[in-house]
Design an enzyme around this catalytic site. Structure first.
Site, short mmCIF file in Angstrom:
data_model
loop_
_atom_site.label_atom_id
_atom_site.label_comp_id
_atom_site.label_asym_id
_atom_site.label_seq_id
_atom_site.Cartn_x
_atom_site.Cartn_y
_atom_site.Cartn_z
N GLY A 51 0.80 -1.22 0.00
CA GLY A 51 0.00 0.00 0.00
C GLY A 51 0.83 1.26 0.00
O GLY A 51 0.67 2.13 -0.86
N ASP A 52 1.74 1.40 0.95
CA ASP A 52 2.54 2.61 1.08
C ASP A 52 3.44 2.83 -0.14
O ASP A 52 3.48 3.91 -0.72
CB ASP A 52 3.39 2.57 2.35
CG ASP A 52 2.54 2.45 3.61
OD1 ASP A 52 1.43 2.98 3.60
OD2 ASP A 52 2.99 1.82 4.57
N GLN B 103 1.82 -2.59 -11.27
CA GLN B 103 0.68 -1.70 -11.10
C GLN B 103 -0.12 -1.53 -12.38
O GLN B 103 -1.35 -1.52 -12.36
CB GLN B 103 1.15 -0.34 -10.57
CG GLN B 103 1.65 -0.40 -9.14
CD GLN B 103 2.15 0.94 -8.66
OE1 GLN B 103 2.90 1.61 -9.35
NE2 GLN B 103 1.76 1.33 -7.46
N ARG C 292 -8.39 -4.14 -1.23
CA ARG C 292 -8.02 -3.94 0.17
C ARG C 292 -7.15 -2.69 0.29
O ARG C 292 -6.63 -2.16 -0.71
CB ARG C 292 -7.25 -5.15 0.69
CG ARG C 292 -5.82 -5.20 0.17
CD ARG C 292 -5.04 -6.39 0.69
NE ARG C 292 -3.61 -6.10 0.65
CZ ARG C 292 -2.66 -7.02 0.64
NH1 ARG C 292 -2.98 -8.30 0.66
NH2 ARG C 292 -1.39 -6.68 0.64
N GLU D 10 -5.29 0.79 0.57
CA GLU D 10 -5.46 2.10 -0.05
C GLU D 10 -5.16 2.08 -1.54
O GLU D 10 -5.96 2.58 -2.34
CB GLU D 10 -4.57 3.14 0.65
CG GLU D 10 -4.71 4.53 0.07
CD GLU D 10 -4.03 5.60 0.93
OE1 GLU D 10 -3.51 6.56 0.34
OE2 GLU D 10 -4.03 5.48 2.17
#
Length: 384
Positions: free
Chosen positions: A18-19, A257, A273, A275
């Site tokens: 996520g980060d 991505q 799920r 962010e």
């Protein structure tokens, strides 16, 4: 005012992808679309290399897609601070770097890029200053779903690329073929990317008992254990397929991505799920369910409901109720089977609403663009 500046983005990888997913997208966009000089400091290059296969997990410095990617280690190399410094998700900058900012003799903009939230206090706190004893100006910057926030990450050509892809069945078929997937005629195509979740079993029961064929694509990740338990197999790996009733389960490899965007665009429904995938599923313009990261004090329920209150605005009562019921069942870990049946009855309304929501978010502006506007406004203010 067109500005070319240097940016340092710091990312501590604490939640799988996520980060780093958010900061890597942001770094690429600032470099590619705004011509900025960007260094991305990452403390876990192995995780970064999963998202960027060309990257090395061992290199202290490497260049990818116009971004200078640096290893963030305890041995700080003593580089000159950038013009704009982004402390992503309260990751805490090295004290040596903070000292260097204060002692540089330059005006440096320090931004604390916060986690995404739909809670109503976000609007009031976005872009507020945070006084620092060393004299460096620091501000809170909140991504969000309303015009008065920092917006969401969205590349300039994203909507055009998505529309072209979703209109072209051959493009979709060619992409799915790279995953070893052939979409069956009249099948419903779904994706599943979630944390460990006991609600998965009930949902799979409902999909298997459906009168319509369901093809479920499951990228490698934490939810595989729940799927394996439901299938009664010891483990799962990419390339495997299973059939239970009307449900075909395809385990697909972990993706970049850009590939994951294509997966979301291909599907009729996406379970996501955290962010990063949550934002990208919204840009897909398809109904979705969000598995929010659970917090010990149950604060995640406030965040979940705050988003639903924004997202469901404009839905008819039946569709609103069905959406909320399934999201709540999914995050509570039970009751997903019946909630799914109710949601399917409202699917046409939810599909139309998903596209309407996407256009509203485009109108709010994008995160990189808003960061650039904030920086240029700040520059004009400090230089009078």
């Amino acid at each position: 005012m067109s500005v070319k500046a240097s940016w340092d983005i710091f990312c501590a990888v604490v939640d799988n992808f996520g980060d780093i997913g958010v900061t890597w997208r942001l770094a690429r966009q600032l470099a590619a679309e705004h011509g900025q000089r960007v260094r991305l400091w990452v403390d876990d290059l192995e995780t970064f290399a999963r998202l960027c296969p060309a990257a090395s997990a061992d290199a202290d410095q490497q260049l990818h897609e116009g971004v200078d990617v640096r290893r963030w280690s305890r041995q700080w190399p003593g580089v000159e601070p950038a013009d704009v410094v982004i402390e992503a998700f309260a990751c805490n900058l090295p004290q040596q770097y903070i000292n260097a900012m204060a002692g540089s003799g330059r005006r440096i903009l320090w931004l604390n890029l916060e986690y995404l939230s739909a809670e109503d206090w976000i609007v009031g706190c976005h872009a507020l200053p945070s006084l620092q004893p060393n004299g460096v100006q620091k501000y809170f910057f909140f991504p969000g779903f309303e015009a008065a926030t920092g917006g969401l990450i969205r590349e300039a050509d994203l909507m055009l690329r998505r529309a072209s892809f979703q209109r072209d069945r051959k493009q979709q078929a060619d992409f799915l073929a790279t995953l070893g997937v052939v979409r069956q005629a009249d099948a419903r195509l779904l994706s599943l990317f979630a944390y460990e979740n006991p609600a998965v079993a009930g949902w799979l029961d409902a999909l298997a008992a459906d009168v319509r064929t369901n093809q479920l694509l499951v990228p490698e990740g934490r939810v595989l254990g729940d799927v394996a338990a439901w299938l009664g197999v010891p483990g799962l790996k990419a390339g495997e397929r299973y059939q239970r009733g009307s449900l075909q389960i395809c385990i697909v490899p972990f993706m970049t991505q850009d590939e994951y965007d294509l997966l979301l665009w291909s599907c009729d429904f996406n379970a996501v799920r955290g962010e990063e995938s949550f934002i990208r599923a919204q840009w897909a313009g398809r109904p979705l369910v969000w598995h929010i990261y659970p917090q010990e004090d149950d604060a995640h329920w406030d965040k979940l409901n705050a988003f639903l209150d924004l997202y469901a605005n404009g839905l008819a009562p039946a569709a609103d109720s069905a959406l909320r019921a399934f999201w709540h069942a999914w995050n509570a870990g039970e009751g997903a089977a019946q909630a799914w049946a109710d949601l399917l009855r409202e699917y046409p309304a939810l599909l139309e609403h998903a596209e309407t929501w996407t256009h509203a978010q485009v109108a709010n502006g994008d995160l990189a663009g808003k960061l650039m506007f904030f920086f240029t406004d700040w520059l004009e203010a400090v230089h009078g």
